[in-house]
Write a protein that holds these residues in place. Structure first.
Motif, short mmCIF file in Angstrom:
data_model
loop_
_atom_site.label_atom_id
_atom_site.label_comp_id
_atom_site.label_asym_id
_atom_site.label_seq_id
_atom_site.Cartn_x
_atom_site.Cartn_y
_atom_site.Cartn_z
N LEU A 168 0.82 -1.22 0.00
CA LEU A 168 0.00 0.00 0.00
C LEU A 168 0.85 1.27 0.00
CD1 LEU A 168 -2.64 -1.06 2.69
CD2 LEU A 168 -2.90 -1.10 0.21
N HIS A 169 2.17 1.12 0.16
CA HIS A 169 3.05 2.27 0.33
C HIS A 169 3.03 3.23 -0.87
CE1 HIS A 169 6.31 4.56 2.03
NE2 HIS A 169 6.96 4.46 0.88
N ALA A 170 3.05 2.69 -2.09
CA ALA A 170 3.09 3.56 -3.27
C ALA A 170 1.81 4.41 -3.37
CB ALA A 170 3.26 2.72 -4.54
N ALA A 171 0.67 3.77 -3.16
CA ALA A 171 -0.60 4.51 -3.22
C ALA A 171 -0.68 5.54 -2.10
CB ALA A 171 -1.77 3.53 -3.12
N LYS A 172 -0.20 5.17 -0.91
CA LYS A 172 -0.22 6.10 0.22
C LYS A 172 0.68 7.31 -0.06
CE LYS A 172 1.94 5.17 4.04
NZ LYS A 172 2.38 4.59 5.32
N SER A 173 1.84 7.07 -0.62
CA SER A 173 2.76 8.18 -0.94
C SER A 173 2.16 9.12 -1.97
CB SER A 173 4.09 7.63 -1.45
OG SER A 173 4.75 6.94 -0.44
N ARG A 174 1.51 8.55 -2.98
CA ARG A 174 0.87 9.37 -4.02
C ARG A 174 -0.25 10.21 -3.42
NH1 ARG A 174 -3.70 9.02 -6.40
NH2 ARG A 174 -4.12 6.91 -5.69
N LEU A 175 -1.07 9.59 -2.57
CA LEU A 175 -2.17 10.32 -1.94
C LEU A 175 -1.65 11.42 -1.02
CD1 LEU A 175 -4.65 7.44 -1.04
CD2 LEU A 175 -5.05 9.31 -2.64
N MET A 176 -0.58 11.13 -0.29
CA MET A 176 -0.02 12.15 0.62
C MET A 176 0.52 13.34 -0.17
SD MET A 176 1.72 9.88 3.72
CE MET A 176 3.30 10.05 3.02
N ALA A 177 1.15 13.08 -1.31
CA ALA A 177 1.66 14.17 -2.13
C ALA A 177 0.51 15.02 -2.68
CB ALA A 177 2.52 13.62 -3.27
N GLU A 178 -0.53 14.36 -3.17
CA GLU A 178 -1.70 15.09 -3.67
C GLU A 178 -2.39 15.87 -2.56
OE1 GLU A 178 -4.63 13.27 -6.36
OE2 GLU A 178 -3.20 11.62 -6.59
N TYR A 179 -2.50 15.25 -1.39
CA TYR A 179 -3.13 15.89 -0.24
C TYR A 179 -2.37 17.16 0.14
CZ TYR A 179 -4.84 16.43 4.58
OH TYR A 179 -5.37 16.92 5.73
N THR A 180 -1.06 17.07 0.21
CA THR A 180 -0.23 18.22 0.57
C THR A 180 -0.38 19.34 -0.46
OG1 THR A 180 1.35 16.77 1.67
CG2 THR A 180 2.13 18.96 1.10
N ALA A 181 -0.34 18.99 -1.74
CA ALA A 181 -0.47 20.00 -2.79
C ALA A 181 -1.85 20.67 -2.74
CB ALA A 181 -0.26 19.35 -4.16
N THR A 182 -2.90 19.88 -2.55
CA THR A 182 -4.25 20.44 -2.48
C THR A 182 -4.42 21.32 -1.25
OG1 THR A 182 -5.08 18.47 -3.61
CG2 THR A 182 -6.70 19.85 -2.50
N LEU A 183 -3.88 20.87 -0.13
CA LEU A 183 -3.94 21.66 1.10
C LEU A 183 -3.21 22.99 0.93
CD1 LEU A 183 -5.10 21.45 3.94
CD2 LEU A 183 -2.92 20.48 4.67
N ASN A 184 -2.07 22.96 0.27
CA ASN A 184 -1.32 24.21 0.02
C ASN A 184 -2.11 25.14 -0.90
OD1 ASN A 184 0.84 23.54 1.67
ND2 ASN A 184 1.98 22.57 0.01
N ASN A 185 -2.79 24.58 -1.90
CA ASN A 185 -3.62 25.42 -2.78
C ASN A 185 -4.75 26.08 -2.00
OD1 ASN A 185 -2.22 25.00 -5.16
ND2 ASN A 185 -3.41 23.19 -5.71
N LEU A 186 -5.33 25.34 -1.07
CA LEU A 186 -6.42 25.91 -0.26
C LEU A 186 -5.91 26.95 0.73
CD1 LEU A 186 -8.83 22.93 0.40
CD2 LEU A 186 -9.37 25.09 -0.70
N LYS A 187 -4.69 26.76 1.22
CA LYS A 187 -4.13 27.76 2.14
C LYS A 187 -3.92 29.08 1.42
CE LYS A 187 -1.82 24.79 5.47
NZ LYS A 187 -0.53 24.32 5.98
N VAL A 188 -3.52 29.00 0.16
CA VAL A 188 -3.30 30.21 -0.63
C VAL A 188 -4.64 30.88 -0.94
CG1 VAL A 188 -2.50 31.06 -2.88
CG2 VAL A 188 -1.12 29.42 -1.60
N ASN A 189 -5.65 30.06 -1.22
CA ASN A 189 -6.98 30.58 -1.59
C ASN A 189 -7.99 30.21 -0.51
OD1 ASN A 189 -6.06 31.45 -4.20
ND2 ASN A 189 -6.04 29.29 -4.78
N GLU A 190 -7.80 30.68 0.69
CA GLU A 190 -8.67 30.34 1.82
C GLU A 190 -10.13 30.69 1.60
OE1 GLU A 190 -7.84 31.06 5.98
OE2 GLU A 190 -5.72 31.18 5.46
#
Length: 158
Positions: free
Chosen positions: A53-75
């Motif tokens: 499950l590690h590869a899928a978890k790493s991909r999801l974590m990267a997407e999660y971080t990027a999406t969270l950063n986008n939302l922080k910029v556009n609160e």
């Protein structure tokens, strides 16, 4: 028996989200699910399956971080601080944090067991390979020169 980490009352109270908010909710749910499955597999002592499950978890974590950063910029995309969208995302995030705490507990427990085993094996190797002491020229003990050091290495990532 797989875990159902997202309670139905949270899913039913989901407001209509769009854009980055919807993506963040989806990723949070998926990440919570995959971490719960990995924790369950580790509890069942199935590390190979958990490692898959590690590869899928790493991909999801990267997407999660990027999406969270986008939302922080556009609160402002999520509305005011007490909006239903923010409350829903907060519930999902709290559930993710709880799942991560459970996961960390099992990982630390497994790490302690593995380190204990490695330490015991190392101590036993040292006992068996302890150099034989002999008398030297000045009647003092000195180790024999034929003793070779023993090393132990385990290189596996879970």
């Amino acid at each position: 028996m797989p875990l159902d980490p997202i309670p139905h009352d949270i899913e039913e109270s989901a407001p209509v989200l769009s854009g980055h908010g919807a993506k963040l909710a989806k990723l949070t749910i998926e990440l919570t699910d995959i971490i719960a499955r990995e924790t369950d597999l580790l509890k069942k002592r199935l590390p190979r399956e958990a490692q898959s499950l590690h590869a899928a978890k790493s991909r999801l974590m990267a997407e999660y971080t990027a999406t969270l950063n986008n939302l922080k910029v556009n609160e402002k995309l999520l509305g005011p601080s007490d909006s239903p969208a923010r409350k829903y995302l907060r519930k999902l995030t709290d559930l993710l944090r709880e799942t991560l705490r459970d996961h960390a507990r099992i990982i630390l427990r497994l790490k302690a067991v593995a380190e204990g085993i490695i330490k015991s094996v190392g101590e036993e190797v040292v006992k068996k390979n302890r150099p034989v002491m002999a008398y030297g020229r000045n009647a003092s003990y000195q180790p024999l020169k034929g003793a070779r050091p023993t090393s132990l290495q385990i290189n596996q990532v879970i």
